[in-house]
Scaffold this active site. Structure first.
Site, PDB file in Angstrom:
ATOM      1  N   ASP A  12      -8.293  -2.817   2.212  1.00 31.64           N
ATOM      2  CA  ASP A  12      -7.407  -3.995   2.319  1.00 31.64           C
ATOM      3  C   ASP A  12      -8.079  -5.284   1.861  1.00 31.64           C
ATOM      4  O   ASP A  12      -7.783  -6.373   2.381  1.00 31.64           O
ATOM      5  CB  ASP A  12      -6.898  -4.175   3.769  1.00 31.64           C
ATOM      6  CG  ASP A  12      -6.271  -2.911   4.314  1.00 31.64           C
ATOM      7  OD1 ASP A  12      -5.541  -2.262   3.553  1.00 31.64           O
ATOM      8  OD2 ASP A  12      -6.520  -2.569   5.480  1.00 31.64           O
ATOM      9  N   GLU A  13      -8.973  -5.191   0.904  1.00 30.59           N
ATOM     10  CA  GLU A  13      -9.710  -6.383   0.449  1.00 30.59           C
ATOM     11  C   GLU A  13      -8.925  -7.194  -0.584  1.00 30.59           C
ATOM     12  O   GLU A  13      -9.373  -8.278  -0.982  1.00 30.59           O
ATOM     13  CB  GLU A  13     -11.057  -5.982  -0.184  1.00 30.59           C
ATOM     14  CG  GLU A  13     -12.034  -5.273   0.735  1.00 30.59           C
ATOM     15  CD  GLU A  13     -11.890  -3.757   0.688  1.00 30.59           C
ATOM     16  OE1 GLU A  13     -10.913  -3.267   0.067  1.00 30.59           O
ATOM     17  OE2 GLU A  13     -12.742  -3.064   1.263  1.00 30.59           O
ATOM     18  N   LYS A  15      -7.713  -5.452  -3.479  1.00 31.60           N
ATOM     19  CA  LYS A  15      -8.034  -4.793  -4.761  1.00 31.60           C
ATOM     20  C   LYS A  15      -6.827  -4.749  -5.698  1.00 31.60           C
ATOM     21  O   LYS A  15      -6.969  -4.857  -6.898  1.00 31.60           O
ATOM     22  CB  LYS A  15      -8.498  -3.337  -4.508  1.00 31.60           C
ATOM     23  CG  LYS A  15      -9.779  -3.229  -3.712  1.00 31.60           C
ATOM     24  CD  LYS A  15     -10.177  -1.786  -3.517  1.00 31.60           C
ATOM     25  CE  LYS A  15      -9.308  -1.030  -2.553  1.00 31.60           C
ATOM     26  NZ  LYS A  15      -9.346  -1.471  -1.146  1.00 31.60           N
ATOM     27  N   GLY A  16      -5.620  -4.587  -5.094  1.00 36.44           N
ATOM     28  CA  GLY A  16      -4.404  -4.481  -5.908  1.00 36.44           C
ATOM     29  C   GLY A  16      -4.239  -5.694  -6.804  1.00 36.44           C
ATOM     30  O   GLY A  16      -4.016  -5.568  -8.005  1.00 36.44           O
ATOM     31  N   ALA A  38      -3.202   4.464   1.186  1.00 37.21           N
ATOM     32  CA  ALA A  38      -3.532   3.140   0.648  1.00 37.21           C
ATOM     33  C   ALA A  38      -2.266   2.291   0.521  1.00 37.21           C
ATOM     34  O   ALA A  38      -1.161   2.825   0.425  1.00 37.21           O
ATOM     35  CB  ALA A  38      -4.175   3.289  -0.723  1.00 37.21           C
ATOM     36  N   GLY A  39      -2.450   0.993   0.517  1.00 37.20           N
ATOM     37  CA  GLY A  39      -1.329   0.097   0.292  1.00 37.20           C
ATOM     38  C   GLY A  39      -1.822  -1.082  -0.517  1.00 37.20           C
ATOM     39  O   GLY A  39      -2.627  -1.868  -0.034  1.00 37.20           O
ATOM     40  N   HIS A  40      -1.411  -1.152  -1.780  1.00 35.58           N
ATOM     41  CA  HIS A  40      -1.878  -2.235  -2.646  1.00 35.58           C
ATOM     42  C   HIS A  40      -0.701  -3.156  -2.967  1.00 35.58           C
ATOM     43  O   HIS A  40       0.345  -2.695  -3.392  1.00 35.58           O
ATOM     44  CB  HIS A  40      -2.493  -1.655  -3.922  1.00 35.58           C
ATOM     45  CG  HIS A  40      -3.745  -0.862  -3.660  1.00 35.58           C
ATOM     46  ND1 HIS A  40      -4.240   0.084  -4.514  1.00 35.58           N
ATOM     47  CD2 HIS A  40      -4.596  -0.875  -2.609  1.00 35.58           C
ATOM     48  CE1 HIS A  40      -5.353   0.609  -4.008  1.00 35.58           C
ATOM     49  NE2 HIS A  40      -5.573   0.037  -2.844  1.00 35.58           N
ATOM     50  N   THR A 127      -3.644   7.119   9.233  1.00 33.57           N
ATOM     51  CA  THR A 127      -2.358   6.577   8.789  1.00 33.57           C
ATOM     52  C   THR A 127      -1.253   7.631   8.944  1.00 33.57           C
ATOM     53  O   THR A 127      -0.082   7.330   8.709  1.00 33.57           O
ATOM     54  CB  THR A 127      -2.426   6.143   7.309  1.00 33.57           C
ATOM     55  OG1 THR A 127      -2.804   7.286   6.526  1.00 33.57           O
ATOM     56  CG2 THR A 127      -3.441   5.028   7.093  1.00 33.57           C
ATOM     57  N   GLN A 198      -9.125   2.391  -0.294  1.00 41.61           N
ATOM     58  CA  GLN A 198      -9.894   2.193   0.944  1.00 41.61           C
ATOM     59  C   GLN A 198     -11.133   1.336   0.622  1.00 41.61           C
ATOM     60  O   GLN A 198     -11.038   0.439  -0.178  1.00 41.61           O
ATOM     61  CB  GLN A 198     -10.276   3.528   1.596  1.00 41.61           C
ATOM     62  CG  GLN A 198      -9.086   4.258   2.244  1.00 41.61           C
ATOM     63  CD  GLN A 198      -8.180   4.964   1.256  1.00 41.61           C
ATOM     64  OE1 GLN A 198      -8.642   5.705   0.416  1.00 41.61           O
ATOM     65  NE2 GLN A 198      -6.885   4.750   1.359  1.00 41.61           N
ATOM     66  N   ARG A 281       0.717  -1.689  10.864  1.00 42.07           N
ATOM     67  CA  ARG A 281      -0.120  -1.990  12.036  1.00 42.07           C
ATOM     68  C   ARG A 281      -0.833  -3.337  11.856  1.00 42.07           C
ATOM     69  O   ARG A 281      -1.309  -3.639  10.750  1.00 42.07           O
ATOM     70  CB  ARG A 281      -1.214  -0.912  12.210  1.00 42.07           C
ATOM     71  CG  ARG A 281      -0.686   0.435  12.623  1.00 42.07           C
ATOM     72  CD  ARG A 281      -1.817   1.424  12.838  1.00 42.07           C
ATOM     73  NE  ARG A 281      -2.383   1.896  11.582  1.00 42.07           N
ATOM     74  CZ  ARG A 281      -3.368   2.793  11.503  1.00 42.07           C
ATOM     75  NH1 ARG A 281      -3.897   3.294  12.601  1.00 42.07           N
ATOM     76  NH2 ARG A 281      -3.827   3.184  10.334  1.00 42.07           N
ATOM     77  N   PRO A 282      -0.943  -4.130  12.950  1.00 42.94           N
ATOM     78  CA  PRO A 282      -1.740  -5.358  12.811  1.00 42.94           C
ATOM     79  C   PRO A 282      -3.191  -4.988  12.555  1.00 42.94           C
ATOM     80  O   PRO A 282      -3.718  -4.067  13.176  1.00 42.94           O
ATOM     81  CB  PRO A 282      -1.592  -6.048  14.175  1.00 42.94           C
ATOM     82  CG  PRO A 282      -0.890  -5.102  15.074  1.00 42.94           C
ATOM     83  CD  PRO A 282      -0.385  -3.947  14.288  1.00 42.94           C
ATOM     84  N   SER A 391     -10.546 -15.280  -5.552  1.00 46.50           N
ATOM     85  CA  SER A 391      -9.092 -15.366  -5.452  1.00 46.50           C
ATOM     86  C   SER A 391      -8.745 -16.415  -4.400  1.00 46.50           C
ATOM     87  O   SER A 391      -9.221 -16.354  -3.277  1.00 46.50           O
ATOM     88  CB  SER A 391      -8.528 -13.999  -5.074  1.00 46.50           C
ATOM     89  OG  SER A 391      -7.186 -14.124  -4.701  1.00 46.50           O
ATOM     90  N   GLY A 393      -5.403 -17.328  -3.752  1.00 42.14           N
ATOM     91  CA  GLY A 393      -3.984 -17.198  -3.399  1.00 42.14           C
ATOM     92  C   GLY A 393      -3.485 -15.837  -3.856  1.00 42.14           C
ATOM     93  O   GLY A 393      -4.201 -15.095  -4.532  1.00 42.14           O
TER      94      GLY A 393
HETATM   95  P1  IMP Z   1      -6.562   8.415   6.928  1.00 42.83           P
HETATM   96  O1  IMP Z   1      -7.071   7.994   5.601  1.00 42.83           O
HETATM   97  O2  IMP Z   1      -5.073   8.293   7.064  1.00 42.83           O
HETATM   98  O3  IMP Z   1      -7.092   9.750   7.339  1.00 42.83           O
HETATM   99  O4  IMP Z   1      -7.145   7.375   8.024  1.00 42.83           O
HETATM  100  C1  IMP Z   1      -8.516   7.331   8.360  1.00 42.83           C
HETATM  101  C2  IMP Z   1      -8.925   5.908   8.686  1.00 42.83           C
HETATM  102  O5  IMP Z   1      -8.938   5.139   7.498  1.00 42.83           O
HETATM  103  C3  IMP Z   1      -7.987   5.181   9.658  1.00 42.83           C
HETATM  104  O6  IMP Z   1      -8.751   4.319  10.461  1.00 42.83           O
HETATM  105  C4  IMP Z   1      -7.106   4.367   8.733  1.00 42.83           C
HETATM  106  O7  IMP Z   1      -6.575   3.232   9.372  1.00 42.83           O
HETATM  107  C5  IMP Z   1      -8.095   3.994   7.652  1.00 42.83           C
HETATM  108  N1  IMP Z   1      -7.457   3.763   6.355  1.00 42.83           N
HETATM  109  C6  IMP Z   1      -6.989   4.687   5.479  1.00 42.83           C
HETATM  110  N2  IMP Z   1      -6.506   4.106   4.384  1.00 42.83           N
HETATM  111  C7  IMP Z   1      -6.688   2.791   4.541  1.00 42.83           C
HETATM  112  C8  IMP Z   1      -6.412   1.652   3.702  1.00 42.83           C
HETATM  113  O8  IMP Z   1      -5.919   1.746   2.581  1.00 42.83           O
HETATM  114  N3  IMP Z   1      -6.754   0.449   4.223  1.00 42.83           N
HETATM  115  C9  IMP Z   1      -7.345   0.302   5.442  1.00 42.83           C
HETATM  116  N4  IMP Z   1      -7.618   1.325   6.249  1.00 42.83           N
HETATM  117  C10 IMP Z   1      -7.285   2.562   5.805  1.00 42.83           C
END
Ligand code: IMP
Length: 409
Positions: A12-13, A15-16, A38-40, A127, A198, A281-282, A391, A393
């Site tokens: 979550d740095e 990267k996207g 992942a979520g970008h 996740t 990640q 999630r927060p 970055s 903004g």
């Molecule tokens: P998993 O990858 O769903 O098995 O989750 C393992 C751990 O990695 C958990 O603590 C997740 O919250 C964390 N995690 C997985 N993907 C991400 C991501 O893209 N950003 C931040 N945390 C992540």
């Protein structure tokens, strides 16, 4: 010229945004690890794109993107994401390629993932996207690869339930499958941007095990996930936030505490919109941890750093960073492997004066207030690594480039 963009913290740095920004100069953007965990987020003009599996270069109309061998792919999520992109006016046909060696995530893995986590000695807070199940089966030599969809000897051995889950996507995937090793060889020299997912502290080997994901998120994963050797990687960029966040369970030495820091966590969470793109999630928030960042620089041979979210600190009177850990009266400057030390470590903080002004309009390093530059220069000195991109903004244009990573040095 090949560049790796990877997370230097717990994911979550941002990267996207950086991949999208640097993709303009690339020929191919190749994502090398992880899956729909992942979520970008990419913001272009008035549009926001939320990507989970598709590399962030997809928003550039002329770029091809590749889902690499190191990824684990849930086809249902993939096509729902692609349909969503079509709905936002992105024409992706013919531009999305998938390594035949990537592994598949079946829908039933998602429930299994949650169930396994609830039974762990130390639940991770996954996740729930089936990621650990897919990588676990891969390591156990019992997984299903993308190319196996078209191998009748394997296909016929799958259960009727698994075949029914995969069948709707089989023909749609067929034309996207490539052998990336030969694709990259044939088209050499290309500008390839390897996109990590990640971050190094969630990497299965370098991270805070067992509180990690199960892919290779560190820089070396780019070579594995792309089917090339490490010699073909020219430059490694580590992306980090001006502060730290973590989602899920696990040690976080510089995490804000209510007793010491008041409501700093909720302030930063709201200003930085620190909610998971995948799970909502927060995110847990804390001070920038330089012990961890320096470890990230060393363990990945990071050539230069990219700092994001600096603007989140615009209103702060004072900004602190963690420069070492104190565990039972002993000072630690090196990031420990021991969970006991990481969990019991207290951050030793150093404070900097805030700049108290809006920096989103700064387009050159010299435009930044002197207090912001002092903060950045301290980080560079501590990590012995230059910060080449900053970055300020969410938007593409809110980016300061001190040194263009595509220019050979
Ligand atoms: P998993 O990858 O769903 O098995 O989750 C393992 C751990 O990695 C958990 O603590 C997740 O919250 C964390 N995690 C997985 N993907 C991400 C991501 O893209 N950003 C931040 N945390 C992540």
């Amino acid at each position: 010229m090949n560049l790796v963009i990877m997370g230097a913290q717990w994911g979550d740095e941002g990267k996207g945004k950086i991949v999208d920004f640097l993709a303009a100069e690339s020929d191919i953007v190749l994502r090398y690890s992880g899956g729909a965990n992942a979520g970008h987020t990419v913001v272009i003009g008035e549009k926001t794109y939320k990507l989970h599996l598709i590399p962030s270069g997809i928003t550039h109309a002329d770029k091809r993107v590749v889902l690499g061998s190191g990824m684990v792919i849930d086809l249902e999520s993939l096509f729902s994401e692609l349909d969503g992109l079509s709905g936002q006016g992105i024409n992706w046909q013919g531009r999305v390629l998938i390594s035949g060696r990537a592994h598949l995530v079946l829908p039933r893995y998602r429930d299994l993932d949650r169930e396994m986590d609830s039974k762990r000695k130390l639940p991770i807070g996954t996740t729930g996207r089936g990621i650990g199940v897919a990588y676990g089966l891969k390591a156990n030599r019992d997984g299903i690869r993308v190319v196996d969809l078209f191998d009748s000897s394997i296909w016929e051995k799958l259960s009727a339930e698994d075949r029914a889950a995969l069948e709707p996507f089989r023909e749609r995937v067929r034309e996207m499958v490539v052998d990336i090793t030969y694709l990259l060889y044939k088209e050499k020299p290309l500008n390839i941007l390897f996109e990590g997912a990640q971050g190094t502290l969630l990497d299965i080997d370098s991270g805070t095990y067992p509180y990690v994901s199960s892919g290779v998120s560190c820089a070396s994963g780019a070579a594995i996930g792309a089917g090339i050797g490490p010699k073909d990687i020219n430059r490694i960029l580590g992306v980090f936030k001006a502060y730290s966040t973590r989602v899920g369970n696990g040690p976080f030495p510089s995490e804000f505490s209510r007793d010491r820091d008041g409501d700093l966590e909720s302030t930063i969470r709201e200003l930085g919109r620190e909610y998971g793109v995948t799970t909502g999630r927060p995110r847990r928030c804390g001070y920038l941890d330089l012990v961890a960042l320096k470890y990230g620089c060393l363990t990945n041979s990071i050539d230069s750093l990219v700092m994001t979210h600096l603007d989140v600190y615009d209103e702060m009177e004072e900004i602190s960073v963690c420069t070492s850990y104190n565990f039972k009266g002993k000072e630690f400057l090196n990031f420990p492997a021991s969970l006991e030390i990481l969990e019991g470590a207290m951050p030793v903080l150093r404070s900097f004066k805030g700049w108290r002004q809006d920096i989103s309009g700064c387009s050159r390093y010299e435009d930044l207030p002197v207090e912001a530059r002092e903060y950045l220069e301290f980080i560079e000195e501590y990590t012995e690594t230059p910060i080449d991109i900053i970055s300020v903004g969410y938007r593409r244009e809110e980016t300061i480039v001190r040194k263009d990573p595509w220019t050979p040095s």
